[in-house]
Design a protein around this motif. Sequence first.
Motif, PDB file in Angstrom:
ATOM      1  N   PRO A  23      34.650  23.826   9.485  1.00  0.00           N
ATOM      2  CA  PRO A  23      34.548  22.866   8.167  1.00  0.00           C
ATOM      3  C   PRO A  23      35.881  22.087   7.971  1.00  0.00           C
ATOM      4  CG  PRO A  23      34.741  25.104   7.820  1.00  0.00           C
ATOM      5  CD  PRO A  23      34.532  25.146   9.257  1.00  0.00           C
ATOM      6  N   TRP A  24      35.717  20.846   7.433  1.00  0.00           N
ATOM      7  CA  TRP A  24      36.773  20.333   6.658  1.00  0.00           C
ATOM      8  C   TRP A  24      36.609  19.887   5.473  1.00  0.00           C
ATOM      9  CZ3 TRP A  24      41.208  18.500   9.667  1.00  0.00           C
ATOM     10  CH2 TRP A  24      41.038  18.488  11.028  1.00  0.00           C
ATOM     11  N   VAL A  79      34.632   9.739   6.333  1.00  0.00           N
ATOM     12  CA  VAL A  79      33.673   8.870   5.622  1.00  0.00           C
ATOM     13  C   VAL A  79      33.727   8.921   4.089  1.00  0.00           C
ATOM     14  CG1 VAL A  79      31.319   7.980   5.251  1.00  0.00           C
ATOM     15  CG2 VAL A  79      32.212   8.569   7.551  1.00  0.00           C
ATOM     16  N   HIS A  80      33.721  10.262   3.492  1.00  0.00           N
ATOM     17  CA  HIS A  80      33.866  10.480   2.163  1.00  0.00           C
ATOM     18  C   HIS A  80      35.120  10.114   1.657  1.00  0.00           C
ATOM     19  CE1 HIS A  80      30.005  12.076   2.212  1.00  0.00           C
ATOM     20  NE2 HIS A  80      30.006  13.461   2.238  1.00  0.00           N
ATOM     21  N   ALA A  81      36.230  10.370   2.155  1.00  0.00           N
ATOM     22  CA  ALA A  81      37.592  10.403   1.836  1.00  0.00           C
ATOM     23  C   ALA A  81      37.751   8.444   1.634  1.00  0.00           C
ATOM     24  CB  ALA A  81      38.576  10.836   2.592  1.00  0.00           C
ATOM     25  N   GLN A  82      37.292   7.946   2.549  1.00  0.00           N
ATOM     26  CA  GLN A  82      37.543   6.638   2.538  1.00  0.00           C
ATOM     27  C   GLN A  82      36.654   5.904   1.670  1.00  0.00           C
ATOM     28  OE1 GLN A  82      39.296   4.239   4.547  1.00  0.00           O
ATOM     29  NE2 GLN A  82      38.608   2.802   2.990  1.00  0.00           N
ATOM     30  N   ALA A  83      35.601   6.432   1.311  1.00  0.00           N
ATOM     31  CA  ALA A  83      34.686   6.023   0.154  1.00  0.00           C
ATOM     32  C   ALA A  83      35.433   6.122  -1.084  1.00  0.00           C
ATOM     33  CB  ALA A  83      33.429   6.708   0.041  1.00  0.00           C
ATOM     34  N   MET A  84      36.237   7.430  -1.211  1.00  0.00           N
ATOM     35  CA  MET A  84      36.831   7.675  -2.539  1.00  0.00           C
ATOM     36  C   MET A  84      37.912   6.728  -2.498  1.00  0.00           C
ATOM     37  SD  MET A  84      35.544  10.396  -4.146  1.00  0.00           S
ATOM     38  CE  MET A  84      34.228   9.374  -3.507  1.00  0.00           C
ATOM     39  N   HIS A  85      38.707   6.353  -1.308  1.00  0.00           N
ATOM     40  CA  HIS A  85      39.853   5.271  -1.569  1.00  0.00           C
ATOM     41  C   HIS A  85      39.023   3.942  -2.152  1.00  0.00           C
ATOM     42  CE1 HIS A  85      41.863   7.672   1.890  1.00  0.00           C
ATOM     43  NE2 HIS A  85      42.070   8.244   0.866  1.00  0.00           N
ATOM     44  N   ASP A  86      37.870   3.435  -1.489  1.00  0.00           N
ATOM     45  CA  ASP A  86      37.270   2.284  -1.814  1.00  0.00           C
ATOM     46  C   ASP A  86      37.014   2.388  -3.444  1.00  0.00           C
ATOM     47  OD1 ASP A  86      37.284   1.527   0.708  1.00  0.00           O
ATOM     48  OD2 ASP A  86      35.136   2.193   1.189  1.00  0.00           O
ATOM     49  N   PHE A  87      36.746   3.525  -3.838  1.00  0.00           N
ATOM     50  CA  PHE A  87      36.667   3.798  -5.544  1.00  0.00           C
ATOM     51  C   PHE A  87      38.090   3.566  -6.172  1.00  0.00           C
ATOM     52  CE2 PHE A  87      32.325   5.196  -4.375  1.00  0.00           C
ATOM     53  CZ  PHE A  87      31.532   4.520  -5.329  1.00  0.00           C
ATOM     54  N   GLY A  88      39.101   3.597  -5.314  1.00  0.00           N
ATOM     55  CA  GLY A  88      40.407   3.686  -5.853  1.00  0.00           C
ATOM     56  C   GLY A  88      41.044   4.931  -6.297  1.00  0.00           C
ATOM     57  N   LEU A  89      40.514   6.019  -5.894  1.00  0.00           N
ATOM     58  CA  LEU A  89      40.698   7.317  -6.052  1.00  0.00           C
ATOM     59  C   LEU A  89      41.601   7.793  -4.737  1.00  0.00           C
ATOM     60  CD1 LEU A  89      37.607   9.361  -7.152  1.00  0.00           C
ATOM     61  CD2 LEU A  89      39.046   8.074  -8.600  1.00  0.00           C
ATOM     62  N   TRP A  90      42.651   8.613  -5.083  1.00  0.00           N
ATOM     63  CA  TRP A  90      43.472   9.220  -3.960  1.00  0.00           C
ATOM     64  C   TRP A  90      42.782  10.393  -3.351  1.00  0.00           C
ATOM     65  CZ3 TRP A  90      48.776   9.697  -6.979  1.00  0.00           C
ATOM     66  CH2 TRP A  90      49.269   8.220  -7.353  1.00  0.00           C
ATOM     67  N   ALA A  91      42.692  10.417  -1.974  1.00  0.00           N
ATOM     68  CA  ALA A  91      42.006  11.507  -1.558  1.00  0.00           C
ATOM     69  C   ALA A  91      42.421  11.863   0.009  1.00  0.00           C
ATOM     70  CB  ALA A  91      40.386  11.296  -1.380  1.00  0.00           C
ATOM     71  N   THR A  92      42.266  12.947   0.407  1.00  0.00           N
ATOM     72  CA  THR A  92      42.685  13.278   1.909  1.00  0.00           C
ATOM     73  C   THR A  92      41.661  14.270   2.432  1.00  0.00           C
ATOM     74  OG1 THR A  92      43.874  15.297   0.963  1.00  0.00           O
ATOM     75  CG2 THR A  92      45.209  13.115   1.411  1.00  0.00           C
ATOM     76  N   VAL A  93      41.813  14.350   3.709  1.00  0.00           N
ATOM     77  CA  VAL A  93      41.171  15.152   4.548  1.00  0.00           C
ATOM     78  C   VAL A  93      41.812  16.322   5.047  1.00  0.00           C
ATOM     79  CG1 VAL A  93      39.371  15.407   6.376  1.00  0.00           C
ATOM     80  CG2 VAL A  93      39.264  13.472   5.036  1.00  0.00           C
ATOM     81  N   ARG A  94      41.264  17.680   4.960  1.00  0.00           N
ATOM     82  CA  ARG A  94      41.912  18.704   5.548  1.00  0.00           C
ATOM     83  C   ARG A  94      40.971  19.755   6.114  1.00  0.00           C
ATOM     84  NH1 ARG A  94      44.379  21.770   0.123  1.00  0.00           N
ATOM     85  NH2 ARG A  94      42.406  22.747  -0.434  1.00  0.00           N
ATOM     86  N   LYS A  95      41.701  20.623   7.021  1.00  0.00           N
ATOM     87  CA  LYS A  95      41.012  21.513   7.444  1.00  0.00           C
ATOM     88  C   LYS A  95      40.526  22.683   6.578  1.00  0.00           C
ATOM     89  CE  LYS A  95      41.322  22.643  11.864  1.00  0.00           C
ATOM     90  NZ  LYS A  95      41.651  23.226  13.405  1.00  0.00           N
ATOM     91  N   ALA A  96      39.345  23.123   6.472  1.00  0.00           N
ATOM     92  CA  ALA A  96      39.101  24.150   5.413  1.00  0.00           C
ATOM     93  C   ALA A  96      39.993  25.670   5.792  1.00  0.00           C
ATOM     94  CB  ALA A  96      37.689  24.290   5.318  1.00  0.00           C
ATOM     95  N   THR A  97      40.426  26.071   5.006  1.00  0.00           N
ATOM     96  CA  THR A  97      40.971  27.713   5.329  1.00  0.00           C
ATOM     97  C   THR A  97      39.937  28.470   4.953  1.00  0.00           C
ATOM     98  OG1 THR A  97      41.550  27.694   2.827  1.00  0.00           O
ATOM     99  CG2 THR A  97      43.298  26.482   4.510  1.00  0.00           C
ATOM    100  N   PRO A  98      39.997  29.615   5.813  1.00  0.00           N
ATOM    101  CA  PRO A  98      39.120  30.940   5.599  1.00  0.00           C
ATOM    102  C   PRO A  98      39.413  31.528   4.329  1.00  0.00           C
ATOM    103  CG  PRO A  98      40.539  31.129   7.715  1.00  0.00           C
ATOM    104  CD  PRO A  98      40.908  29.627   6.868  1.00  0.00           C
TER     105      PRO A  98
END
Length: 98
Positions: A23-24, A79-98
């Motif tokens: 998961p990410w 895709v979700h992070a890019q959508a957040m950018h398109d809405f003007g929000l700051w977003a990143t993608v990271r690997k989920a930690t257990p």
Amino acid sequence: MTIPTAVPALDEATDLSAAPLEPWQVVVWNDPVNLMSYVVRVFRTYFGYSLDHATALMLAVHHDGHAIVATGPRETMEVHAQAMHDFGLWATVRKATP
């Protein structure tokens, strides 16, 4: 240059199962630009979250500086992070930690 004439036979069983999907996460970060009401509206319209859930995520972003807004396969999270950018929000993608 030589061309192989025959394919060797495989006498052993080969495990062709795919590796499990790890998961990410999409993390939305606090910024000095967007209104809290706008962030709630983005979470509600894009992710389909309830007013209470979207508000809780927005408050986490505001008070903690960030919030995990989605978890899933890497490609989907990108895709979700890019959508957040398109809405003007700051977003990143990271690997989920257990």
